[in-house]
Design an enzyme around this catalytic site. Structure first.
Site: not given
Length: 510
Positions: A189, A312
């Site tokens: 991220e 994810e």
């Protein structure tokens, strides 16, 4: 197609048509077993108290690992496990988590509740766990606050057999041979908690880190670039344009938020049909996301050399009352089970590009497989879905076309049925079917073309009294798979299935 084409007509039908057409001989794409992957982050009680209790714990353990959890994950046939994060990965300095436990410095988990951890679960403990589970390790390297040199040392420590300082250090710590690490994530991220970077900046940084990962790791593992936050299609475009030759895979993160958004999420329990429907509709958005990101990747990589990894995903609800908000502990209901099954159907559908997915997370965090409380353990409805879907791992996807009725709520609607079909190496066909309508039994006709079947070997169903039903520590087996009897063979190429509302059915045909 795995999500059905909803039948909308302006004329009267004698009965609603629900038909699943399966090409029993036209399969070409393998469903990579890693689509059924798991994720374990240093977050809340996932690692400590979930996976790891320590050798001196009164909770039954195997060298510090919870015994009941080990056995449950082995039964689940976990193919790949991602660690140490997540956001935690970009604050994690691996050398603090090796060597004698008494010498390891403590660390404050700045992302998740400010918990102070003792680093007793580190590289050796994680990689040994993967060996015990028979799964492949997926390591997320620290790009946000780390260095290239730190990553290179870690790669050598884990994967090298040369006579170099990091290998000598590994041997000093009790591990003679290198581990078989299959995946290295170049940051996590990076658009957010992993560094708040632009795609242009990250693509340059990824190329640098990836170059050295290749230099020191060779072809021992795949290098995974940090991909998009949900619908940020520009991020994928920039990464593919500038970095496609420096990565073997690109990630995608997407969480289902039932409700109005991050600041007004659904509760994990006690919700009504509106939030059940909202959760399913937002979960089904994964199909559009994967399709659009894949289309961008196809522009730069028509041969599909670069894999898409949805590393994810899952439903994110409010935490349970009385728990640390930063620990993300939530219950797991029949809604979660159907979100899992319909999402896995989407991944299967796109298995020509999607080669891994990692649900968040394996224990005690978000849409967990397992919940623990002291020496007690619950297998969640989502765990049961993953176990029922084991039959699709590494099987060949069978082309299918599904026409079904809609599930309507107010002025909105979604397909009432989601499905997958595959054939395994022994020639057995498995069909998984989810009826998302919570209150209506649906009759589905299944037609096989190109090949008949002699018998229905088995049928299994997962359902519950209500969409918000959960397993509790007092009643841990409220939602468990049972035998399914409502499948009827009509001919050698046709069967009829009556699927109760809010349920998942898996059939084996031979």
């Amino acid at each position: 197609m795995l999500l059905c084409l909803v039948v909308l007509t302006t004329f009267t039908l004698k009965a609603q048509v629900n038909v699943l057409e399966i090409d029993a001989v036209g399969g070409k794409t393998q469903i990579n077993k890693n689509i059924y992957g798991q994720f374990a982050e240093h977050l809340g009680r996932c690692i400590y108290d979930g996976i790891w209790v320590g050798k001196d714990s009164p909770i039954p353990n195997v060298n510090g690992y919870r015994k009941d959890l080990l056995e449950a994950l082995q039964a689940l046939k976990v193919p790949v496990l991602r660690w140490p994060g997540g956001c935690f990965a970009d604050t994690y300095h691996w050398k603090n988590g090796i060597g004698p436990l008494a010498d390891r410095p403590k660390i404050k988990n700045v992302f998740w509740g400010g918990t102070v951890e003792d680093n007793s679960f580190g590289t050796n403990e994680f990689l040994n766990l993967c060996e015990m589970l028979g799964c492949d390790p997926y390591i997320s390297a620290n790009v946000g606050s780390g260095t290239v040199g730190e990553m290179v040392d870690w790669i050598e420590y884990m994967t090298s057999d040369d006579d170099v300082p990091m290998v000598q250090l590994r041997k000093k710590n009790g591990r003679e041979k290198p581990w078989n690490v299959k995946f290295i994530g170049i940051g996590n991220e990076s658009w957010g908690c992993g560094g708040d970077m632009t795609p242009e900046f990250y693509s340059d940084l990824m190329r640098q880190y990836s170059n050295y990962a290749k230099m020191y790791g060779g072809d021992k593992f795949q290098r995974i670039g940090c991909g998009s936050n949900g619908g940020d299609f520009n991020w994928t475009k920039v990464l593919m344009e500038k970095g496609r030759n420096n990565m073997d895979g690109l990630s995608l993160h997407y969480y289902t938020i039932a409700g109005e958004g991050w600041n007004n999420k659904s509760a994990a329990t006690g919700f009504g049909e509106d939030l059940y429907f909202s959760g399913l509709k937002k979960a089904l958005y994964m199909d559009e996301l994967v399709s659009k990101h894949s289309a961008i990747m196809d522009q730069y990589d028509k041969d599909k050399r670069v894999d898409l990894l949805v590393d994810e995903w899952g439903i994110w609800t409010d935490v349970e009352l009385g728990t640390n908000p930063g620990h993300l502990f939530q219950q797991n209901s029949m809604r979660d089970a159907l979100i899992a099954s319909s999402t896995l159907d989407i991944m299967n559908k796109h298995s020509d590009r999607v080669k891994m997915a990692n649900i968040a997370q394996v224990v005690n965090v978000l849409q967990a497989m397992i919940l623990t409380k002291g020496d007690k353990m619950i297998l969640t409805p989502t765990y049961q879905v993953f176990k029922m879907y084991n039959v699709h791992q590494d099987a060949t996807l069978l082309p299918s076309n599904l026409i079904c009725e809609p599930y309507k709520l107010g002025n909105d609607q979604i397909p009432a049925i989601s499905s997958s079909a595959s054939v395994d190496k022994n020639g057995k066909i498995h069909v998984s079917i989810s009826n998302l309508n919570p209150s209506k039994e649906i009759k589905l006709e299944i037609n096989l073309s190109g090949k008949g079947f002699a018998k229905i070997n088995s049928g299994t169903i997962l359902t519950a009294a209500a969409v918000n039903t959960v397993n509790t520590f007092e009643k841990p087996e409220t939602i468990v798979p049972t035998a399914f009897k409502n499948a009827k063979k009509l001919t050698d190429n046709k069967l009829e299935v009556s699927i109760p509302g809010k349920s998942l059915v898996v059939l084996e045909l031979e």
